[in-house]
Write an enzyme that holds these catalytic residues in place. Structure first.
Site, mmCIF file in Angstrom:
data_model
loop_
_atom_site.group_PDB
_atom_site.id
_atom_site.type_symbol
_atom_site.label_atom_id
_atom_site.label_comp_id
_atom_site.label_asym_id
_atom_site.label_seq_id
_atom_site.Cartn_x
_atom_site.Cartn_y
_atom_site.Cartn_z
ATOM 1 N N ASP A 37 12.164 -2.812 -26.072
ATOM 2 C CA ASP A 37 10.720 -2.926 -25.902
ATOM 3 C C ASP A 37 10.207 -4.105 -26.734
ATOM 4 O O ASP A 37 10.914 -4.605 -27.620
ATOM 5 C CB ASP A 37 10.074 -1.606 -26.330
ATOM 6 C CG ASP A 37 8.566 -1.630 -26.250
ATOM 7 O OD1 ASP A 37 8.031 -1.981 -25.182
ATOM 8 O OD2 ASP A 37 7.913 -1.317 -27.272
ATOM 9 N N ASP A 39 6.208 -4.908 -27.784
ATOM 10 C CA ASP A 39 5.111 -4.599 -28.705
ATOM 11 C C ASP A 39 5.442 -3.369 -29.542
ATOM 12 O O ASP A 39 5.746 -2.300 -29.006
ATOM 13 C CB ASP A 39 3.810 -4.338 -27.934
ATOM 14 C CG ASP A 39 3.374 -5.539 -27.116
ATOM 15 O OD1 ASP A 39 3.090 -6.585 -27.706
ATOM 16 O OD2 ASP A 39 3.324 -5.419 -25.873
ATOM 17 N N ASP A 201 9.559 2.100 -29.388
ATOM 18 C CA ASP A 201 8.784 2.607 -30.520
ATOM 19 C C ASP A 201 7.881 3.773 -30.152
ATOM 20 O O ASP A 201 7.104 4.230 -30.994
ATOM 21 C CB ASP A 201 7.924 1.482 -31.114
ATOM 22 C CG ASP A 201 6.728 1.130 -30.229
ATOM 23 O OD1 ASP A 201 6.931 0.928 -29.003
ATOM 24 O OD2 ASP A 201 5.598 1.081 -30.737
#
Length: 250
Positions: A37, A39, A201
């Protein structure tokens, strides 16, 4: 203690290997590719979102949104972020929908300026990617950020050369937490989902990975919609990306 930790009660990631006799137990896994991922996982982009979103709201005459609130809103794509910000400022669903096109156009302009200007690469990311690529693993970046912005950010931060594939929230018919982006990325990498590790995240990353059949590790420092990441169903958690290679089999 820092480092990668399995979720309590979680099963092992693919192909766990036991330690040599007489040495302490440590999880090590066999994978052929990684999906990472963007961001909150590789780059802290909250400042970019703050600058672009609040410039958009000012232009529309709407109340500003605090950074702590933005942190809870990010992760589900730009359109969701804009709608959530409009709702946060007092509009009901119909009111937010009525201004969504105008807000979207404004946000695209402002984010093109802000993209990468207020963000930083997390510690350990570059070192981790270098080590993973050095192991010959196929790497892909899959994000809900629009693809053009994702590519520009990866180039601006010097991360683009690490990735064989980059897909954004507008690359497929559906975005994370739907499994489609991960399934299609595994196909593009020519590696089965069961041997493709998702690193993210947030719950979005974990849900997409579970549904796609990929193992998933979550970083402890990201956004996760403002909720504790260790409450998310994942196979393990790590504090820095450069801790991951030591837990992968050659």
């Amino acid at each position: 203690m820092r480092g990668i930790r399995a979720r309590p009660g979680a099963g092992p990631l693919p192909s766990p290997a036991g330690p040599p006799e007489g040495q302490p137990s440590a999880q090590r896994w066999s994978v052929g590719a990684l999906i990472v991922d963007l961001d909150g996982t590789m780059v802290d982009t909250l400042g970019d979102f703050d600058a672009a979103l609040n410039a958009t709201l000012r232009e529309l005459g709407r109340p500003a949104v605090a950074r702590a609130d933005i942190q809870r809103m990010v992760g589900k794509g730009s359109m969701h972020l804009i709608r959530a910000a409009l709702r946060h400022g007092g509009l009901d669903e119909a009111g937010a929908q009525a201004r969504l096109d105008e807000a979207w156009a404004s946000y695209q302009r402002h984010y093109a300026v802000a993209n990468g200007a207020h963000s930083t690469v997390y510690p350990g990311v570059v070192e981790g990617l270098q080590a993973l690529r050095g192991r010959g693993l196929a790497l892909a970046c899959v994000t809900n950020k629009p693809l053009a912005f994702a590519r520009d950010l990866l180039h601006a931060k010097g991360l683009a050369p690490f990735f064989a594939q980059v897909f954004g929230g507008d690359s497929f018919a559906r975005s994370k937490p739907d499994p489609l982006p991960l399934i299609e990325t595994c196909r593009a990498l020519a590696v089965a989902p069961a041997r493709t590790l998702m690193v993210g995240d947030s719950q979005n990353d974990a849900l997409a990975a579970r549904a796609a059949g990929c193992p998933v590790v979550l970083v402890s420092y990201g956004y996760n919609h403002g909720e504790p990441v260790r409450g998310v169903d994942a196979d393990a958690y790590l504090d820095r990306l450069d801790e991951l290679p030591a837990h992968l089999l050659p």
